[in-house]
Design an enzyme around this catalytic site. Structure first.
Site, PDB file in Angstrom:
ATOM      1  N   GLU A 221       2.840  -8.118  -1.241  1.00 39.73           N
ATOM      2  CA  GLU A 221       1.435  -8.670  -1.011  1.00 39.73           C
ATOM      3  C   GLU A 221       1.244 -10.275  -1.061  1.00 39.73           C
ATOM      4  O   GLU A 221       0.712 -10.909  -0.258  1.00 39.73           O
ATOM      5  CB  GLU A 221       0.151  -8.085  -1.506  1.00 39.73           C
ATOM      6  CG  GLU A 221      -0.366  -6.668  -1.124  1.00 39.73           C
ATOM      7  CD  GLU A 221       0.630  -5.432  -1.787  1.00 39.73           C
ATOM      8  OE1 GLU A 221       1.620  -5.752  -2.479  1.00 39.73           O
ATOM      9  OE2 GLU A 221       0.431  -4.566  -1.746  1.00 39.73           O
TER      10      GLU A 221
ATOM     11  N   GLY B   4       0.766  -1.134   0.050  1.00 40.54           N
ATOM     12  CA  GLY B   4       0.102   0.233   0.029  1.00 40.54           C
ATOM     13  C   GLY B   4       0.926   1.252   0.078  1.00 40.54           C
ATOM     14  O   GLY B   4       0.437   2.370  -0.439  1.00 40.54           O
TER      15      GLY B   4
END
Ligand code: 3HC
Ligand code: NAI
Length: 685
Positions: free
Chosen positions: A124, A101
């Site tokens: 991720e 993010g």
């Protein structure tokens, strides 16, 4: 409570600054802070907006501790869409590790600059997830499909320079990042807003997605996340940004709620937790380790030497004779040449590392080293003699470690006059590659010795887990029930292939009998011979291996073990002669062979691990169940998607595991299957 995000107007630059130590994760407060800052920037007189971070890094990702909890607004995609929609140029200035993010924040900005030391990445996938805030849609638009797939399916970060080449970063700033970024922001006054979401996806090869799916299926066997990432990138090439982002969101939520990501998140936190020793104060002093001695340049010694040399720490390798030394160093040379050939190390770097390893046959050369690791044959008497010699040869304060797999470190320590300096450092084979390090704390090991070894492990890029002293420590002790059940299944009716295939389908990197063939059937055989009769366990569980060892079928190294091996390709094939031995030995025990379902094989082997793991926690040999999971994932090829044996038991349900253990007790006997008291307690309370 003050916000972790501040917004100030500095001249004509609106500066959004994030300060959320240690890694500026995007907690709810940070998301809200950025959202509010954008709202101010929309209204004020700023001409350019700059986003940067305080502390050691740019935002390192979403706040993983919030995953699995009820979602709290504002959502990241919402924040980023609003950031990107600003009608004035938005600049992100990166340092440290802009990950997940964090890098998606930068992708939503219109311009990106970074220090040369910065790294960017979308890791991720390592948490069983996909970039869920526009990353799968914006990255291919900037860097192309191939680079985007590589970045997201491996999860490996790349240096700023590489990101610049790929078009993911527009400018490298040397020197002071804030000053450089402010100056660049000034220059960008009046420049067009440049939204990544509005760029077209560059062209790509037609077969690229199928090829990526195949590669990910091989490299990340059983993992769902890489496949979903590929789906999302493919969607980016076929639909609008908005539709692609919707698909990304749906798939992200599906992964987030799934078992694989829960397991992998558990491992992320367990790995960090395992590095901590509960009863050691954080400020425990540490000893300097600048030089290392290693005794024994065999299978383990050479690899251990390489681990230190690769981290820039000089090593003196001691062998018993010139010939043995030459042999050991030749293996080290071959390993380095292999690393160069496979592109893992440059020729220069390999040469530098190799030059840090010197050989000797004289213990006097260990007089000044800070740490010695003994890696000679697994013979307790020899080890004690060596420790007495080290006691005489090494300077006061030197740490004396043993790489023993099974021996009692307390007894080894007692062979010296300084047991407080003695510790176990149990590396795994091949030691230059395997990440796990069991750090064995003996009764008298000094706190500073333990603290030093835990942090030294990270310096040589290992994952340390502390274990107390017991036969086999955490990992090898648990192997006993695992191998016992594997071999019992074989003698009761399964074939070696069936057992191995069942465990590989479960996700193990390699089935247990193929592991036995790889490690050498004689290793277990000799270890068992050294044990008193009553410690050897159920003879039905090792009789076949015993026959194979006595026939010279030692596994891969002799071309045959539970399987036959092609001398050239080392490929295994089933051995009808072994099946005959199995049937003969079963008959000798009066066992009527039967069909065993795969599910039973998996449950017996894995719950064997779990039950022993429960005892290990209860006895305080491991500090916590998560430590055991780290040992099994990093040292024994347990699938990350299952989170380690203890997490797996939790996911299945402790009650169900307990029931099954009781069923096995009734069917196979209480000696092997008495439930650990902790398992019973957890299941019944
Ligand atoms: N969320 C919450 N806590 C985090 C975190 C995160 N993203 N990243 C690190 N932490 C915590 C660690 O648990 C640790 O806590 P502790 O001190 O209590 O044990 C502390 O921060 C320091 O972390 P490390 O010990 O790992 O510090 P290092 O300096 O060795 O490494 C790092 C720093 C490279 C940033 C490493 O922590 C890391 O790789 N973090 C995870 C990065 C990541 O996976 N980001 C993606 C998250 S998912 C996402 O962003 C989804 C989005 O697409 C929607
Ligand atoms: P190995 O047999 O390959 O090497 C042992 C080396 O020690 C030989 O090269 C030998 O010449 C040398 N040696 C013997 N006596 C010596 C002495 N007095 N002084 C100096 N050198 C001496 O053994 P391996 O496999 O490397 O095992 C070493 C230790 O590591 C054992 O305790 C073993 O249990 C442990 N271990 C082994 C693992 C493996 O997979 N092989 C994994 C983890 C630990």
């Amino acid at each position: 409570m003050s916000s972790p995000v501040s917004y100030t107007l500095e001249g004509s630059i609106g500066v959004i600054s994030v300060n959320n130590p240690p890694v500026n994760a995007l907690s709810q407060a940070v998301r809200q802070g950025i959202f509010d800052a954008i709202a101010e920037a929309e209204r004020d007189a700023s001409k350019v907006v700059l986003i940067l971070c305080e502390g050691r890094t740019f935002i390192a990702g979403a706040d993983i501790t919030e995953f699995g909890k009820p979602p709290a607004e504002p959502w990241l995609p919402e924040v980023f869409d609003r950031l990107e929609a600003l009608e004035k140029p938005v600049v992100a200035a990166l340092h440290g590790t802009a990950l997940g993010g964090g890098f998606e924040t930068a992708l939503a900005a219109h311009y990106r600059c970074a220090l040369p030391s910065a790294k960017i990445g979308l890791p991720e996938v390592k948490l069983g997830l996909l970039p869920g805030a526009g990353g799968t849609q914006r990255t291919p638009r900037l860097a192309g499909v191939e680079a985007a797939l590589e970045l997201m399916t491996t999860g490996n970060p790349i240096p700023a320079g590489k990101a610049f080449e790929l078009g993911l970063i527009d400018k490298i700033i040397d020197g002071d990042l804030r000053a450089g970024a402010m100056a660049w922001a000034e220059e960008l006054t009046g420049a067009p807003v440049r939204r990544s979401s509005e760029q077209p996806v560059p062209g790509h090869d037609a077969g690229i997605f199928d090829a990526a799916r195949g590669l990910a299926a091989r490299k990340a066997r059983g993992q769902i996340a890489p496949q979903r990432i590929i789906d999302c990138v493919e969607a980016a090439t076929r639909t609008s940004f908005q539709d692609g982002a919707k698909i990304e969101r749906e798939k992200f939520m599906e992964l987030m709620q799934g078992e694989q990501s829960a397991a992998m998140r558990h491992l992320f936190f367990s790995e960090r937790q395992a590095a901590k020793i509960d009863d050691l104060p954080k400020d425990t002093p540490q000893r300097a380790v600048e030089t290392v001695g290693i005794i024994g340049g065999g299978t383990m010694g050479g690899g251990i030497a390489m681990s230190f040399a690769n981290a820039g720490i000089p090593v003196t390798l001691i062998e018993i004779s010139d010939e043995a030394l030459e042999h050991g160093l030749a293996i080290v040379d071959r390993n380095y040449a292999g690393s160069v050939k496979r592109g893992k190390l440059s020729e220069d770097k390999a040469g530098q590392c190799r030059s840090l390893i010197t050989g000797s046959t004289d213990y006097a050369d260990l007089a000044d080293v800070d740490l010695v690791i003994e890696a000679v044959f697994e013979d307790p008497e020899l080890k004690k003699q060596i420790f007495a010699r080290l006691d005489a040869a090494c300077k006061p304060g030197a740490i004396l470690a043993t790489n023993t797999s099974y021996q009692d470190v307390n007894l080894i320590a007692a062979a010296t006059k300084r047991p407080e300096d003695v510790i176990g450092l149990h590396f795994f084979s091949p030691a230059n590659i395997m990440k796990l390090l069991e750090v064995v704390r003996a009764e008298k090991t000094a706190d500073d010795v333990l603290a030093t070894c835990m942090s030294l492990a990270r310096k040589i890029r290992k994952v340390p887990v502390m274990s107390g002293v017991c036969y086999g420590f955490i990992g090898n002790r648990m192997l006993q029930p695992y191998f016992r059940e594997a071999q019992l299944c074989v003698i009761e009716g399964a074939t070696p292939e069936q057992v191995d295939n069942a465990m590989e389908s479960f996700g193990m990197a390699m089935g247990p009998l193929r592991v036995a063939d790889l490690a050498g059937i004689d290793v277990g055989y000799k270890a068992r011979q050294a044990l008193p009769e009553e410690m050897r366990g159920d003879p039905r569980s090792y009789r076949v291996a015993e026959v194979l060892a006595e026939m010279g079928r030692l596994g891969q190294k002799s071309g045959a073990g539970f399987y036959n091996y092609d001398p050239e390709t080392r490929k295994h094939s089933s051995a009808p002669e072994v099946l005959e031995i199995i049937e003969r030995e079963a008959a000798a025990f009066g066992i009527e062979r039967r069909e065993i379902p795969d599910e039973e094989i998996v449950d017996r082997l894995v719950y064997g691990l779990v039950n022993e793991g429960m005892r290990i926690v209860e006895e305080g040999i491991a500090q916590r169940p998560g430590d055991i999971d780290i040992v099994y994932v990093y040292g024994y090829g347990f699938p990350v998607t299952r989170g380690g044996p203890m997490h797996y038991a939790d996911a299945v349900g402790i009650g169900r595991v307990y029931e099954r253990v009781l069923e096995f007790r009734d069917r196979f006997g209480a000696e092997a299957w008495t439930p650990a008291p902790l398992l019973e307690k957890l299941a019944t309370e």
